[in-house]
Design a protein around this motif. Sequence first.
Motif, PDB file in Angstrom:
ATOM      1  N   UNK A  45      -5.022 -41.802  29.862  1.00 48.06           N
ATOM      2  CA  UNK A  45      -4.820 -42.531  28.453  1.00 48.06           C
ATOM      3  C   UNK A  45      -4.151 -43.946  28.731  1.00 48.06           C
ATOM      4  N   UNK A  46      -3.603 -43.917  27.771  1.00 47.88           N
ATOM      5  CA  UNK A  46      -3.362 -46.144  27.958  1.00 47.88           C
ATOM      6  C   UNK A  46      -2.209 -46.000  28.087  1.00 47.88           C
ATOM      7  N   UNK A  47      -1.544 -47.290  28.641  1.00 50.40           N
ATOM      8  CA  UNK A  47      -0.245 -47.514  28.452  1.00 50.40           C
ATOM      9  C   UNK A  47      -0.232 -49.584  27.853  1.00 50.40           C
ATOM     10  N   UNK A  48       0.329 -50.140  27.375  1.00 51.43           N
ATOM     11  CA  UNK A  48       0.664 -51.841  27.186  1.00 51.43           C
ATOM     12  C   UNK A  48       1.529 -52.635  27.449  1.00 51.43           C
ATOM     13  N   UNK A  49       0.772 -52.685  28.712  1.00 51.12           N
ATOM     14  CA  UNK A  49       3.164 -53.367  28.853  1.00 51.12           C
ATOM     15  C   UNK A  49       3.269 -54.985  28.879  1.00 51.12           C
ATOM     16  N   UNK A  50       4.250 -55.290  28.491  1.00 50.86           N
ATOM     17  CA  UNK A  50       4.622 -56.957  28.554  1.00 50.86           C
ATOM     18  C   UNK A  50       4.136 -57.650  29.534  1.00 50.86           C
ATOM     19  N   UNK A  51       4.118 -58.951  29.141  1.00 43.80           N
ATOM     20  CA  UNK A  51       3.587 -59.708  30.174  1.00 43.80           C
ATOM     21  C   UNK A  51       4.408 -61.242  30.404  1.00 43.80           C
ATOM     22  N   UNK A  52       4.430 -62.060  30.990  1.00 44.52           N
ATOM     23  CA  UNK A  52       4.869 -63.058  30.866  1.00 44.52           C
ATOM     24  C   UNK A  52       3.675 -64.214  31.230  1.00 44.52           C
TER      25      UNK A  52
END
Length: 116
Positions: A45-52
């Motif tokens: 599975x793939x997840x997209x996480x926010x990043x600064x």
Amino acid sequence: MISGAHVILYSQDAEADRAFIRDVLAFPGVDAGGGWLIFKLPPAEVAVHPTDGPPQHEFFLMCDDLDTQLGEFRAQGVEVTRPVSEQRWGKLTAIRLPSGAELPLYEPLHPIAHSL
């Protein structure tokens, strides 16, 4: 149509890490020519996480029972590099590849998508 995903692990000792994936993780594979092994992965599975910060990518193996899996790895002489930590989303640790790189692994406590 998208038919799969191809993950690349860069290694300081690719032959040793390929042997580990073949022999310890027991992932089946094919020889793409000249001993260049490509392995079948478990469902993913793939997840997209926010990043600064700058974008980056990570690769984790998932397991149903982390404690049992770690016992199996230790019995094979695999080094566990991080103590198991309880995260809101799962139990997390890492193992050492022959090249010295860490390979994170976790037991998810969140709903999983890989079997949809």
